[in-house]
Design an enzyme around this catalytic site. Structure first.
Site, PDB file in Angstrom:
ATOM      1  N   LYS A   1       0.846  -1.190   0.000  1.00 29.59           N
ATOM      2  CA  LYS A   1       0.000   0.000   0.000  1.00 29.59           C
ATOM      3  C   LYS A   1       0.883   1.242   0.000  1.00 29.59           C
ATOM      4  O   LYS A   1       1.945   1.277   0.646  1.00 29.59           O
ATOM      5  CB  LYS A   1      -0.905  -0.035   1.237  1.00 29.59           C
ATOM      6  CG  LYS A   1      -1.935   1.079   1.316  1.00 29.59           C
ATOM      7  CD  LYS A   1      -2.808   0.855   2.553  1.00 29.59           C
ATOM      8  CE  LYS A   1      -3.838   1.953   2.752  1.00 29.59           C
ATOM      9  NZ  LYS A   1      -4.670   1.703   3.953  1.00 29.59           N
TER      10      LYS A   1
ATOM     11  N   SER B   1      -9.523   2.123   2.853  1.00 30.03           N
ATOM     12  CA  SER B   1      -8.349   2.786   2.290  1.00 30.03           C
ATOM     13  C   SER B   1      -7.349   1.816   1.685  1.00 30.03           C
ATOM     14  O   SER B   1      -6.543   2.212   0.845  1.00 30.03           O
ATOM     15  CB  SER B   1      -7.664   3.660   3.349  1.00 30.03           C
ATOM     16  OG  SER B   1      -7.037   2.901   4.341  1.00 30.03           O
TER      17      SER B   1
ATOM     18  N   SER C   1     -10.167  -0.677   7.287  1.00 26.52           N
ATOM     19  CA  SER C   1      -9.526  -0.485   5.990  1.00 26.52           C
ATOM     20  C   SER C   1      -8.706  -1.659   5.489  1.00 26.52           C
ATOM     21  O   SER C   1      -8.147  -1.580   4.405  1.00 26.52           O
ATOM     22  CB  SER C   1      -8.656   0.783   6.011  1.00 26.52           C
ATOM     23  OG  SER C   1      -9.466   1.904   5.743  1.00 26.52           O
TER      24      SER C   1
END
Length: 544
Positions: A127, A207, A231
């Site tokens: 990420k 997210s 998330s």
């Protein structure tokens, strides 16, 4: 971070019990419900006869040990899929220029018998809020799009030391969805909008949206996400993959763009529980243990044999509390009814529960996060080129149109700037109550019913992506474990039409290994995983 909350193992030993649980496959129900042939053409997921959609890390390592597969071949296959498949979903921001040289080094270790462990040669996506010294780390914001950080995040160092191939970075909801009051999950000024690979006009949630969508599309073997509240587990559920939010502190947050040190954690995402657990063992520095402490060879073999005791022996005698959450809709509730019946048929005792204190947790969480975000983001920004604190970041966004391309608001930034300091007694009282009530909500429920875990839906069917409206994600299931710092795990439960829904499992503090072992048994029983078909849309146009 999900919008709902802002509103109101040693490697070999700890994972051995999971290996007997098998590899997930499509259920008859899922196949029957998803036989339409209108999906878009997709790059082949085969490499050397192995199906990337279903192959596990232990299987890949077995082939590499025999010499019938190399890390270089595996890495090239994933790079080809990123090139051909990712334009449909926009999940991968960039690939590492050193990915193939990393793979070549792993091949040399395999040939010389110096393999570092199960992740050696395995491609991993990160990420884009996880620091990498050789690639930008932006948290989705143009403000951080300049020079890369000086050093890797600690978890990246662990992955490199384990021989993993750092394949690239994934898109994410900008600033982990902690900027605007009405954000659109999966959108960032740097990466644009990530799409749900099952139905492209639907949202990927949370997210860690790019990490989940990339894994669903088989663009890497595993990916790393982060969670403050929802998330990891919501995008995992909404994209039909496995996501584990570890116990707080099990994985270092050093070098990860923060929201709150009191809740933030990175965690693994994969297409099966086995790969998830293997990756967690590396991320945690092999600190994962079960309820009886560190697992030795005898205990691991015993637990594995327990899973082999019948087709679903791993569930026999387990006690699971089902938190139904009918507010997520009749279709999800019906899926939970079917799931409960499947678990009971496998020998589990399933009782319905409602963890207490949820309204109070929703009331208190956001104010605490505002104070923590201001403190922790200021500390992070001071270590990077660009805006040096939250006030400067707010001004940056006002003067850069790219930051307003989907939604203009930065209300959460502004509220955080005005929030009480974390030294303020009012804040301290709020966080103390949050910690107490969140832990009690899980502990009291599990004790009252003598449970091994609490289960709930991880997500509703994915809503249509709409910048003007923002998200439609009132999803309370992740909050108790997120606020308590307890582990949670999302595994595929089934589909509502073409849209995946996950089953969220949560357990007590640092019971990560026990939860993963249970999750592997649940995964094998439900067999709900199905590869995405990249449908442009489905009717009705919205699930709101």
């Amino acid at each position: 971070m999900k919008k709902r909350s802002v509103r109101a193992l040693t490697t070999a030993l700890a994972v051995a019990p999971l290996l007997a649980a098998g590899v997930p496959g499509p259920s008859a129900q899922a196949v029957e419900a998803r036989t339409d042939s209108s999906s878009l053409p997709v790059e082949s997921a085969l490499v050397r006869g192995l199906d990337l959609d279903t192959v596990t890390i232990p299987e890949l390592q077995a082939h590499m040990k025999r010499g019938s597969l190399t890390s270089s071949e595996l890495t090239r296959a994933y790079l080809r899929r990123i090139k051909t498949v990712d334009p449909k979903i926009d999940a991968v921001l960039r690939t590492s220029p050193t990915a193939l040289s990393q793979a070549a080094a792993s091949d040399l270790r395999h040939r010389s018998g110096k393999v570092r462990g199960p992740l050696d040669g395995i491609p991993v996506l990160l990420k884009d809020n996880v620091n990498t010294r050789d690639m930008p780390t932006t948290a989705g914001s143009v403000a951080l799009a300049g020079s890369p950080p000086d050093t890797d995040a600690e978890l990246v160092g662990r992955l490199r030391a384990a021989g993993a191939v750092i394949l690239g970075k994934t898109n994410m909801s900008e600033w982990a969805n902690f900027r605007a009051a009405k954000p659109t999950s999966g959108w960032s000024a740097v990466g644009g909008q990530t799409h749900n690979p099952y139905v492209l006009d639907r949202n990927p949630c949370g997210s860690s949206s790019g990490s989940a969508a990339a894994i669903a599309a088989s663009l890497a073997q595993v990916a790393i996400g982060t969670e403050t509240d929802g998330s990891i587990v919501c995008p995992a559920g909404m994209n039909g993959v496995v996501g584990h939010k570890p116990s707080l502190g099990l994985v270092s947050q050093s070098g990860v763009v923060p929201i709150s040190a009191e809740q933030d954690t990175a965690g693994p995402m994969a297409r099966n529980v086995i790969d998830t657990a293997l990756t967690l063992a590396v991320l945690s520095g092999h600190k994962v243990a079960g309820s009886g402490g560190a697992l030795g060879p005898t205990e691991a073999v015993t637990r594995a044999d327990g899973l082999r005791g019948g087709p679903h022996g791993g569930l026999r005698g387990k006690r699971i509390g089902l938190w139904r959450l009918p507010s997520l809709g009749a279709d999800v509730d019906a899926l939970m009814t079917r799931t409960g019946a499947q678990l009971r048929a496998a020998g589990a005792h399933v009782v319905e529960v409602t963890p207490p204190y949820q309204d109070r947790l929703a009331e208190l969480e956001f104010p605490a996060l505002l104070s923590e975000f201001h403190r922790d983001l200021d500390a992070y920004l001071a270590s990077r080129e660009g805006p040096r604190d939250l006030a400067a970041l707010i001004e940056f966004n006002r003067t850069h149109p790219a930051e307003r391309a989907c939604f203009a608001g930065q209300e959460l930034f502004e509220q955080a700037l005005a929030a009480p300091s974390t030294t303020d007694p009012r804040y301290r009282a709020v966080r103390a109550e949050l910690k107490d009530l969140s832990r009690r909500s899980i502990d009291e429920t599990m004790t009252a019913h003598d449970l091994d875990a609490i289960a709930s839906p991880a997500n509703p069917p994915a809503w249509t992506t709409d910048c003007a409206r923002g998200d439609n994600d009132v999803i309370p299931s992740s909050t108790p474990a997120a606020v308590a710092g307890y582990p949670s795990l999302s595994v595929p439960a089934g589909f509502v039409g073409e849209l995946p829904v996950g089953l969220l499992l949560m357990a007590g503090d640092h019971q990560d290994t026990d939860l993963l072992s249970l999750g592997a048994a649940v995964e094998q029983r439900l067999q709900a995983w199905q590869a995405p078909r990249y449908l442009p849309t489905v009717g009705p146009p919205s699930a709101e």
